[in-house]
Design an enzyme around this catalytic site. Structure first.
Site, PDB file in Angstrom:
ATOM      1  CE  LYS A 200      -8.792  -3.646  62.459  1.00 48.58           C
ATOM      2  NZ  LYS A 200      -8.237  -2.169  61.913  1.00 48.58           N
TER       3      LYS A 200
ATOM      4  NE  ARG B 289      -6.256  -6.863  57.563  1.00 49.81           N
ATOM      5  CZ  ARG B 289      -5.411  -6.031  58.096  1.00 49.81           C
ATOM      6  NH1 ARG B 289      -5.039  -4.856  57.709  1.00 49.81           N
ATOM      7  NH2 ARG B 289      -4.970  -6.129  59.183  1.00 49.81           N
TER       8      ARG B 289
ATOM      9  NE  ARG C 203      -0.735   1.773  65.403  1.00 53.09           N
ATOM     10  CZ  ARG C 203      -1.386   1.106  64.922  1.00 53.09           C
ATOM     11  NH1 ARG C 203      -2.720   0.774  65.051  1.00 53.09           N
ATOM     12  NH2 ARG C 203      -1.293   0.537  63.566  1.00 53.09           N
TER      13      ARG C 203
END
Ligand code: ADP
Length: 226
Positions: free
Chosen positions: A17, A93, A130
């Site tokens: 995203k 969310r 990440r």
């Protein structure tokens, strides 16, 4: 000149995203509004909101709806977003947040909601490797680190593993995604706003798919006389 857009991007943690939203915000020349980035900056500045959010974020829990939506409402009422639009990343969310967002974006509403689809085994791999810049939020990975010694190529900030990218916290965040956020896919589908996009492959390929979906929608709306 390219038209702006009023876009929400959904997808599991690690679906890409953040990367796609930065690219889309450049493409459509609209601000990238990331609730995760905004909250991390509140934590860094030790604001009252940041102090309340800090331990929840470390544990992978969601920040209460009304706190997040107050922050989002304020950001989306600034002149840049009311003018050309926005790419909204990390919100909504929960269904409560989706309802609140619906009220915030009236009278224009959203143009489209993108769901980036990536299998869970792949997002787990992406999250474990990440690394992010503490200053500008640019994303890297252990396989594609910055050019010089974990120093951000964009701004020179320190590139580190996020506190909430540990195995245990990742699992909690993914569970919460299934429980709280996945139901929004049906919510937006019922409102004819949802576009499902394959989020696997190179970042360029994914951006092409998203832009293609938005362009198709625009052509359709023009054809409908909208
Ligand atoms: P990710 O989606 O990869 O977990 P984000 O950077 O979008 O990461 O968000 C980091 C954390 O910030 C979340 O785990 C949560 O604690 C908090 N957060 C961000 N956006 C929201 C939101 N819309 N509602 C509640 N909490 C949020």
């Amino acid at each position: 000149m390219i038209s702006g857009v009023r876009l929400v991007v959904l997808g599991k943690q690690g679906a890409g995203k953040g990367t796609q939203c930065v690219r889309l915000s450049h493409h459509y020349v609209v601000p990238h509004v990331s609730t995760g980035d905004m909250l991390r900056s509140e934590v860094k500045s030790r604001s009252p909101l940041g102090q309340r959010a800090h331990s929840l974020m470390e544990q992978g829990e969601l920040i209460p709806d009304e706190m997040v939506m107050e922050m989002v409402g304020a950001r989306l009422s600034e002149r840049d977003t009311t003018g050309r639009g926005f790419v909204l990343d990390g919100c909504p969310r929960t269904t409560v947040q989706a309802e609140s967002l619906d009220a915030i974006v009236q009278p224009f509403g959203l143009d489209i909601v993108i769901n980036l689809q990536v299998p869970t085994n792949l997002v787990m791999k992406r999250l474990a490797s990440r690394r992010v810049c503490v200053d500008c939020g640019a994303n890297y990975s252990t396989a594609a680190p910055p050019l010089v010694n974990w120093t951000c190529d964009v701004c020179g900030g320190e590139v580190v593993q996020r506190d909430d990218d540990t195995e245990e916290v990742i699992e909690r965040r993914l569970n919460l995604y299934e429980e709280e956020t996945a139901p929004l896919l049906d919510w937006y589908k019922a409102r004819d706003l949802l576009a499902e996009i394959n989020g696997t492959g190179s970042p360029d390929a994914v951006t092409r798919r998203v832009v293609g979906a938005i362009d198709t929608l625009r052509r359709k709306m023009k054809g409908d006389g909208a």
